[in-house]
Design an enzyme around this catalytic site. Structure first.
Site, mmCIF file in Angstrom:
data_model
loop_
_atom_site.group_PDB
_atom_site.id
_atom_site.type_symbol
_atom_site.label_atom_id
_atom_site.label_comp_id
_atom_site.label_asym_id
_atom_site.label_seq_id
_atom_site.Cartn_x
_atom_site.Cartn_y
_atom_site.Cartn_z
ATOM 1 N N CYS A 1 7.894 -37.200 -3.085
ATOM 2 C CA CYS A 1 6.909 -36.523 -2.238
ATOM 3 C C CYS A 1 6.120 -35.450 -2.981
ATOM 4 O O CYS A 1 5.219 -34.837 -2.403
ATOM 5 C CB CYS A 1 7.604 -35.918 -1.028
ATOM 6 S SG CYS A 1 8.556 -37.148 -0.102
ATOM 7 N N HIS B 1 5.053 -27.011 1.978
ATOM 8 C CA HIS B 1 5.560 -28.378 2.036
ATOM 9 C C HIS B 1 6.179 -28.641 3.407
ATOM 10 O O HIS B 1 6.026 -29.740 3.945
ATOM 11 C CB HIS B 1 6.603 -28.591 0.936
ATOM 12 C CG HIS B 1 7.175 -29.960 0.891
ATOM 13 N ND1 HIS B 1 6.415 -31.077 0.614
ATOM 14 C CD2 HIS B 1 8.442 -30.413 1.093
ATOM 15 C CE1 HIS B 1 7.183 -32.152 0.628
ATOM 16 N NE2 HIS B 1 8.414 -31.777 0.928
ATOM 17 N N PHE C 1 12.269 -35.833 -3.324
ATOM 18 C CA PHE C 1 13.621 -36.278 -3.606
ATOM 19 C C PHE C 1 13.846 -36.290 -5.117
ATOM 20 O O PHE C 1 12.974 -36.700 -5.876
ATOM 21 C CB PHE C 1 13.853 -37.685 -3.055
ATOM 22 C CG PHE C 1 14.122 -37.738 -1.572
ATOM 23 C CD1 PHE C 1 14.145 -36.597 -0.796
ATOM 24 C CD2 PHE C 1 14.371 -38.961 -0.943
ATOM 25 C CE1 PHE C 1 14.395 -36.655 0.568
ATOM 26 C CE2 PHE C 1 14.627 -39.036 0.426
ATOM 27 C CZ PHE C 1 14.639 -37.881 1.182
#
Length: 566
Positions: free
Chosen positions: A317, A457, A553
């Site tokens: 991401c 985020h 991740f």
């Protein structure tokens, strides 16, 4: 100590390997020159080889050592290893390997403290650190320091075009107006039957057409992530005023594409697996290339004829921010004048939804989709998947001014870091995020006090939201003007495209002077001070510098900075 124990024998090996060019010419004239007596020690023979090479080719040595001290070890090995070490070198290769690597070969390279050495190995290591070989490695530094070239002045990078494909629209202004009004793009999934899944909602793109943008034949075969990327990229060009006529004026060798994807062509690959159940003959012949994350950038470059830097980065991401920062580096270093950069993903398919359900990462607020994504709210229960693409047109400042481009904002810099902790969980004390933000500020030369807007985020997960918030407080607690929001509250988490779309939102905030709300922030988490967070309505803000965060991740952290162009 570990570094010095490696450097000397490494220098010795490289010098012996590279200078064998000179050795070979002498050896051919006098084959017996290097045949020493059996009683001579291996180190003495090796020392003689090096001495002979040095005396026989002083000019070559200067060039070699200049390349060693004037550039990286990578460029040294790439230039030197093309030469074959002379014969006498091979007679002592065991000495070199023992002295450099030891029993475990790579133990010394990484500074292991647990290695054991025989007496013979210790004597050999001591020999490498003494005598003429060491002198060869270090003696020329004084002579060569004056030859280092001055650093090239970095070129300024500006944003001149924006392109998006999102659940809230495919035009950057329409998209941002929806954000300002607090419109949610989260709804029930319609693309496939997900009645058996515990999560049945997403930021799904309901209507999408590539007519006039992508050739129909390609449009039928490509994965959606590629189509989203092509459309957002071409719209960024159009938004930046690069028409067909303007395209002819560009030096295409200095134009590049760096648009990444976290998931790649999942639908193409998923369909290929289903076809394989019948026969490999039923598989899409493009299933392999269209599944790879780089192919979107490649196809877009082929369509435009752009021959500059072209690749993709995949860091989950955090993908888009990595691509944007690296694209800016290509421009600032003079390797490109224009770059399309960002990210794209289209993972709302059975295997994508099922995979994130299995991770227990998704919200299950199916009865009220528009309320499901709620960063920092105490009732958050996971993130909501989204899909789409976000692309920036970055340009070198003087290049943009020369063609009369409309400059939206200036890209100031950014940084990356790694949590080095867990595949999916953030570091407990936020060390990686803090490191990333502080490095981004240092790299861009921006003070903490000047950053007064952060597009976080914040994905609406229990741990992630708080860890990022705590890191922001650690870095910016002394800034009373700071305002923080999360675009994901309205469009969900677009995975590898998230940073690209949020970079567009950040630039739009700079352009318009308005920052969008955090919808669904009804009961803020007790650990969160709402003074920092934008409320449920848009706010007017004179932005000095804006930070956009993306984390992925694997512990990948990325932060990029924009400011109004002055």
């Amino acid at each position: 100590m570990a570094t010095s124990s490696v450097a000397s024998p490494l220098c010795t090996w490289l010098l012996a390997a590279c200078m064998s060019v000179a050795c070979d010419s002498d050896h051919s004239r006098n084959p017996s020159l290097f045949h020493s007596s059996k009683r001579m020690s291996r180190w003495a023979r090796r020392r003689k080889v090096i001495s002979k090479c040095i005396s026989g080719s002083s000019e070559f040595n200067r060039g070699l050592i200049s390349s060693f001290y004037g550039s990286s070890i990578q460029s040294l090995t790439s230039s030197c290893l093309a030469f074959e070490p002379c014969d006498e070198y091979y007679s002592s290769i065991r000495l070199s390997s023992l002295g450099f690597f030891g029993d475990n070969r790579f133990s010394l390279l990484f500074g292991s403290k647990n290695d054991t050495f025989s007496g013979r190995q210790r004597r050999m290591n001591r020999a490498v650190h003494s005598g003429e070989a060491m002198a060869v490695a270090v003696e020329p530094t004084k002579e060569l320091t004056a030859l280092n070239k001055p650093l090239t002045k970095q070129r300024r990078v500006v944003v001149t075009g924006l392109g998006v494909v999102t659940p809230l629209g495919h035009d950057p202004d329409f998209f941002y107006n929806n954000l300002l009004e607090g419109v949610s793009g989260i709804s029930e999934i319609e693309t496939f039957d997900c009645a058996q899944y515990p999560t049945r909602i997403a930021g799904e793109i309901k209507s999408f057409s590539t007519d006039g943008w992508v050739a129909p034949k390609l449009s039928k075969r490509m994965d959606k992530f590629m189509l989203y990327m092509l459309l957002a990229g071409k719209k960024a060009l159009a938004d930046g005023g690069i028409t067909e006529d303007a395209m002819d004026e560009l030096n295409k060798e200095k134009c590049g594409v760096l648009i990444g994807s976290a998931m790649g062509g999942m639908k193409v690959f998923y369909d290929a697996i289903e076809a394989l159940r019948i026969s490999y003959r039923k598989m899409n012949p493009f299933c392999v290339p269209f599944a790879t994350t780089n192919m979107g950038s490649a196809i877009l470059a082929m369509d435009l004829g752009w021959m500059g830097p072209n690749y993709s980065i995949s860091t989950a991401c955090a993908t888009s921010n990595f691509c944007i920062l690296n694209a800016a580096h290509h421009i600032s270093r003079g390797e490109a004048d224009v770059m399309l950069c960002g990210g794209s993903d289209a993972a709302i398919i059975p295997i994508g939804l099922g995979g994130f359900v299995a991770c227990r990462a998704l919200s299950q607020r199916n009865s009220d989709p528009t309320k499901a994504s709620r960063p920092w709210d105490i009732n958050r229960d996971g993130f909501v998947m989204g899909e789409g693409a976000g692309v920036l047109l970055l340009e070198e400042l003087e290049h943009a001014k020369k063609r009369g481009a409309n400059i939206y904002a200036e890209f100031l810099g950014g940084s990356f870091s790694c949590d080095a902790y867990h595949m999916t969980e953030p570091h407990p004390d936020g060390a990686g995020v803090i490191l990333c933000i502080e490095n981004a500020l240092a790299q861009s030369g921006v003070s903490r006090e000047d950053v007064n807007y952060i597009n976080a985020h914040a994905t609406s997960t229990l741990a992630g939201d708080l860890k990022e918030y705590q890191a922001l407080v650690h870095c910016f607690s002394q800034n009373p003007e700071l305002r923080v929001n999360s675009t994901k509250s309205m469009i969900g988490h677009l995975l590898g495209a998230a940073g690209g779309v949020e970079a567009v939102a950040t630039v739009q905030a700079i352009r318009t002077g308005w920052v969008h709300p955090n919808i669904n922030l009804e009961n803020p988490d007790a650990s969160v001070d709402t003074k920092l967070l934008v409320g449920v309505k848009k706010e007017r803000l004179n932005i000095k510098a804006a930070l956009s965060n993306s984390f992925g991740f694997g512990g990948h952290n990325s932060s990029i900075l924009f400011a109004p162009y002055k």
